[in-house]
Design a protein around this motif. Structure first.
Motif, PDB file in Angstrom:
ATOM      1  N   SER A   1      15.728  -0.151  -2.833  1.00  0.00           N
ATOM      2  CA  SER A   1      16.134  -0.617  -4.154  1.00  0.00           C
ATOM      3  C   SER A   1      15.258  -0.017  -5.241  1.00  0.00           C
ATOM      4  O   SER A   1      14.278   0.667  -4.973  1.00  0.00           O
ATOM      5  CB  SER A   1      16.056  -2.143  -4.230  1.00  0.00           C
ATOM      6  N   ASN A   2      15.615  -0.322  -6.477  1.00  0.00           N
ATOM      7  CA  ASN A   2      14.853   0.188  -7.618  1.00  0.00           C
ATOM      8  C   ASN A   2      13.444  -0.374  -7.693  1.00  0.00           C
ATOM      9  O   ASN A   2      12.590   0.225  -8.329  1.00  0.00           O
ATOM     10  CB  ASN A   2      15.593  -0.113  -8.924  1.00  0.00           C
ATOM     11  N   ILE A   3      13.170  -1.523  -7.080  1.00  0.00           N
ATOM     12  CA  ILE A   3      11.835  -2.106  -7.177  1.00  0.00           C
ATOM     13  C   ILE A   3      10.782  -1.286  -6.444  1.00  0.00           C
ATOM     14  O   ILE A   3       9.606  -1.510  -6.625  1.00  0.00           O
ATOM     15  CB  ILE A   3      11.801  -3.560  -6.668  1.00  0.00           C
ATOM     16  N   SER A   4      11.216  -0.322  -5.659  1.00  0.00           N
ATOM     17  CA  SER A   4      10.253   0.480  -4.907  1.00  0.00           C
ATOM     18  C   SER A   4      10.009   1.854  -5.521  1.00  0.00           C
ATOM     19  O   SER A   4       9.322   2.672  -4.927  1.00  0.00           O
ATOM     20  CB  SER A   4      10.727   0.640  -3.463  1.00  0.00           C
ATOM     21  N   ARG A   5      10.537   2.132  -6.695  1.00  0.00           N
ATOM     22  CA  ARG A   5      10.395   3.471  -7.287  1.00  0.00           C
ATOM     23  C   ARG A   5       8.940   3.913  -7.404  1.00  0.00           C
ATOM     24  O   ARG A   5       8.616   5.055  -7.167  1.00  0.00           O
ATOM     25  CB  ARG A   5      11.066   3.539  -8.646  1.00  0.00           C
ATOM     26  N   HIS A   6       8.066   3.003  -7.793  1.00  0.00           N
ATOM     27  CA  HIS A   6       6.655   3.369  -7.930  1.00  0.00           C
ATOM     28  C   HIS A   6       6.039   3.699  -6.573  1.00  0.00           C
ATOM     29  O   HIS A   6       5.252   4.625  -6.456  1.00  0.00           O
ATOM     30  CB  HIS A   6       5.871   2.260  -8.637  1.00  0.00           C
ATOM     31  N   ALA A   7       6.398   2.939  -5.532  1.00  0.00           N
ATOM     32  CA  ALA A   7       5.884   3.212  -4.195  1.00  0.00           C
ATOM     33  C   ALA A   7       6.447   4.525  -3.661  1.00  0.00           C
ATOM     34  O   ALA A   7       5.740   5.303  -3.009  1.00  0.00           O
ATOM     35  CB  ALA A   7       6.211   2.052  -3.259  1.00  0.00           C
ATOM     36  N   GLN A   8       7.727   4.801  -3.945  1.00  0.00           N
ATOM     37  CA  GLN A   8       8.316   6.090  -3.568  1.00  0.00           C
ATOM     38  C   GLN A   8       7.554   7.227  -4.224  1.00  0.00           C
ATOM     39  O   GLN A   8       7.231   8.237  -3.585  1.00  0.00           O
ATOM     40  CB  GLN A   8       9.775   6.178  -4.016  1.00  0.00           C
ATOM     41  N   ALA A   9       7.263   7.071  -5.514  1.00  0.00           N
ATOM     42  CA  ALA A   9       6.551   8.117  -6.252  1.00  0.00           C
ATOM     43  C   ALA A   9       5.168   8.337  -5.657  1.00  0.00           C
ATOM     44  O   ALA A   9       4.736   9.486  -5.472  1.00  0.00           O
ATOM     45  CB  ALA A   9       6.446   7.752  -7.733  1.00  0.00           C
ATOM     46  N   LEU A  10       4.465   7.276  -5.340  1.00  0.00           N
ATOM     47  CA  LEU A  10       3.133   7.406  -4.736  1.00  0.00           C
ATOM     48  C   LEU A  10       3.219   8.125  -3.396  1.00  0.00           C
ATOM     49  O   LEU A  10       2.431   9.032  -3.117  1.00  0.00           O
ATOM     50  CB  LEU A  10       2.498   6.020  -4.570  1.00  0.00           C
ATOM     51  N   ALA A  11       4.187   7.757  -2.569  1.00  0.00           N
ATOM     52  CA  ALA A  11       4.356   8.405  -1.270  1.00  0.00           C
ATOM     53  C   ALA A  11       4.628   9.896  -1.427  1.00  0.00           C
ATOM     54  O   ALA A  11       4.009  10.730  -0.760  1.00  0.00           O
ATOM     55  CB  ALA A  11       5.493   7.734  -0.499  1.00  0.00           C
ATOM     56  N   ARG A  12       5.524  10.242  -2.330  1.00  0.00           N
ATOM     57  CA  ARG A  12       5.921  11.643  -2.523  1.00  0.00           C
ATOM     58  C   ARG A  12       4.844  12.483  -3.186  1.00  0.00           C
ATOM     59  O   ARG A  12       4.758  13.677  -2.949  1.00  0.00           O
ATOM     60  CB  ARG A  12       7.188  11.708  -3.373  1.00  0.00           C
ATOM     61  N   GLN A  13       4.043  11.864  -4.026  1.00  0.00           N
ATOM     62  CA  GLN A  13       3.061  12.618  -4.794  1.00  0.00           C
ATOM     63  C   GLN A  13       1.709  12.723  -4.106  1.00  0.00           C
ATOM     64  O   GLN A  13       0.749  13.181  -4.710  1.00  0.00           O
ATOM     65  CB  GLN A  13       2.929  12.012  -6.197  1.00  0.00           C
ATOM     66  N   GLY A  14       1.633  12.331  -2.846  1.00  0.00           N
ATOM     67  CA  GLY A  14       0.400  12.590  -2.130  1.00  0.00           C
ATOM     68  C   GLY A  14      -0.015  11.593  -1.083  1.00  0.00           C
ATOM     69  O   GLY A  14      -0.770  11.940  -0.183  1.00  0.00           O
ATOM     70  N   ALA A  15       0.438  10.355  -1.142  1.00  0.00           N
ATOM     71  CA  ALA A  15      -0.047   9.359  -0.196  1.00  0.00           C
ATOM     72  C   ALA A  15       0.490   9.572   1.216  1.00  0.00           C
ATOM     73  O   ALA A  15      -0.147   9.165   2.179  1.00  0.00           O
ATOM     74  CB  ALA A  15       0.305   7.951  -0.669  1.00  0.00           C
ATOM     75  N   CYS A  16       1.637  10.210   1.359  1.00  0.00           N
ATOM     76  CA  CYS A  16       2.245  10.343   2.685  1.00  0.00           C
ATOM     77  C   CYS A  16       2.355  11.780   3.170  1.00  0.00           C
ATOM     78  O   CYS A  16       3.250  12.110   3.929  1.00  0.00           O
ATOM     79  CB  CYS A  16       3.614   9.670   2.683  1.00  0.00           C
ATOM     80  N   GLU A  17       1.449  12.633   2.770  1.00  0.00           N
ATOM     81  CA  GLU A  17       1.425  13.986   3.330  1.00  0.00           C
ATOM     82  C   GLU A  17       0.586  13.976   4.590  1.00  0.00           C
ATOM     83  O   GLU A  17      -0.625  13.796   4.533  1.00  0.00           O
ATOM     84  CB  GLU A  17       0.835  14.974   2.327  1.00  0.00           C
TER      85      GLU A  17
ATOM     86  N   LYS B   1       5.350   2.823 -17.307  1.00  0.00           N
ATOM     87  CA  LYS B   1       4.341   3.817 -16.923  1.00  0.00           C
ATOM     88  C   LYS B   1       3.560   3.216 -15.766  1.00  0.00           C
ATOM     89  O   LYS B   1       3.114   2.072 -15.825  1.00  0.00           O
ATOM     90  CB  LYS B   1       3.390   4.120 -18.088  1.00  0.00           C
ATOM     91  N   PHE B   2       3.402   3.988 -14.689  1.00  0.00           N
ATOM     92  CA  PHE B   2       2.704   3.521 -13.499  1.00  0.00           C
ATOM     93  C   PHE B   2       1.461   4.362 -13.258  1.00  0.00           C
ATOM     94  O   PHE B   2       1.464   5.575 -13.479  1.00  0.00           O
ATOM     95  CB  PHE B   2       3.600   3.625 -12.262  1.00  0.00           C
ATOM     96  N   GLY B   3       0.425   3.719 -12.741  1.00  0.00           N
ATOM     97  CA  GLY B   3      -0.784   4.428 -12.346  1.00  0.00           C
ATOM     98  C   GLY B   3      -1.525   3.631 -11.291  1.00  0.00           C
ATOM     99  O   GLY B   3      -1.369   2.411 -11.188  1.00  0.00           O
ATOM    100  N   ILE B   4      -2.327   4.336 -10.486  1.00  0.00           N
ATOM    101  CA  ILE B   4      -3.142   3.637  -9.491  1.00  0.00           C
ATOM    102  C   ILE B   4      -4.606   3.784  -9.867  1.00  0.00           C
ATOM    103  O   ILE B   4      -5.019   4.783 -10.451  1.00  0.00           O
ATOM    104  CB  ILE B   4      -2.904   4.130  -8.050  1.00  0.00           C
ATOM    105  N   ASP B   5      -5.381   2.765  -9.527  1.00  0.00           N
ATOM    106  CA  ASP B   5      -6.826   2.810  -9.704  1.00  0.00           C
ATOM    107  C   ASP B   5      -7.397   3.487  -8.461  1.00  0.00           C
ATOM    108  O   ASP B   5      -7.310   2.941  -7.359  1.00  0.00           O
ATOM    109  CB  ASP B   5      -7.372   1.392  -9.854  1.00  0.00           C
ATOM    110  N   PRO B   6      -7.970   4.686  -8.595  1.00  0.00           N
ATOM    111  CA  PRO B   6      -8.443   5.416  -7.414  1.00  0.00           C
ATOM    112  C   PRO B   6      -9.551   4.685  -6.654  1.00  0.00           C
ATOM    113  O   PRO B   6      -9.691   4.863  -5.447  1.00  0.00           O
ATOM    114  CB  PRO B   6      -8.934   6.742  -7.981  1.00  0.00           C
ATOM    115  N   ALA B   7     -10.312   3.836  -7.329  1.00  0.00           N
ATOM    116  CA  ALA B   7     -11.383   3.106  -6.660  1.00  0.00           C
ATOM    117  C   ALA B   7     -10.844   2.071  -5.679  1.00  0.00           C
ATOM    118  O   ALA B   7     -11.561   1.607  -4.804  1.00  0.00           O
ATOM    119  CB  ALA B   7     -12.281   2.432  -7.691  1.00  0.00           C
ATOM    120  N   THR B   8      -9.571   1.716  -5.797  1.00  0.00           N
ATOM    121  CA  THR B   8      -8.980   0.702  -4.918  1.00  0.00           C
ATOM    122  C   THR B   8      -8.221   1.306  -3.747  1.00  0.00           C
ATOM    123  O   THR B   8      -7.805   0.585  -2.841  1.00  0.00           O
ATOM    124  CB  THR B   8      -8.010  -0.202  -5.701  1.00  0.00           C
TER     125      THR B   8
END
Length: 176
Positions: A137-153, A68-75
């Motif tokens: 690679s698979n080690i970037s799945r969380h970064a891919q998810a962050l990019a797709r879910q809002g960080a790179c719009e 399970k992945f999550g980001i701290d919005p304050a950071t």
């Protein structure tokens, strides 16, 4: 064909500038993919920020990902060099915690891990961190998810961009 294989196929088939034009014209997943700016320089990095597991915004991950992945919005910050920096927390099914302080360079579809921490929160800086492609690679799945879910719009200059990313992450419109 899954997304990783699709991007690998496109990279092999087209020059980077053609690939960027295709992805942008297609409303691609990495809306900011562009050719490298030869004059671009990453700003000096501040020390890893303090984080809280209590306020994490969860990321939607593919069903085969057990963490399970999550980001701290304050950071989450967007600096003038165009890098989205954040603290990402990964929690295993057994409760083990791994924390990463990372940067996401939407313009080139890359991410970098600057530091890691365990559940206690003590940071260990990465030795010579390198930019890695989001689709390598698979080690970037969380970064891919962050990019797709809002960080790179769209482009993200200035402090208001960080608030926009947090808003998009809290109300995702794209599924994986």
């Amino acid at each position: 064909m899954n997304t990783d294989r699709f991007f690998h196929f496109l990279r092999a088939l087209f020059a980077p500038s053609t690939l960027a034009a295709l992805l942008i014209g297609h409303g691609g997943l990495m809306a900011q993919v562009a050719a490298d700016d030869p004059d671009w320089k990453e700003l000096d990095l501040a020390p890893p920020p303090a984080f809280s597991r209590e306020t994490l915004i969860p990321l939607e991950m593919p069903p085969f990902v057990s963490l399970k992945f999550g980001i701290d919005p304050a950071t989450l910050t967007v600096s003038t060099d165009g890098i989205v920096r954040y603290v990402m927390v990964a929690i295993s099914p057994s409760g083990a915690v791994n924390v990463m302080y990372e940067g996401l360079r939407c313009g080139t579809g890359e991410f970098k891990t600057y530091a890691r921490a365990g559940a206690a929160g003590a940071w260990s800086l990465a030795k010579e961190p390198q930019w890695r492609a989001l689709n390598d690679s698979n080690i970037s799945r969380h970064a891919q998810a962050l990019a797709r879910q809002g960080a790179c719009e769209g482009r993200a200059p200035g402090a208001s961009a960080a608030r926009g990313i947090i808003q998009r992450l809290k109300q995702p419109t794209l599924g994986l």
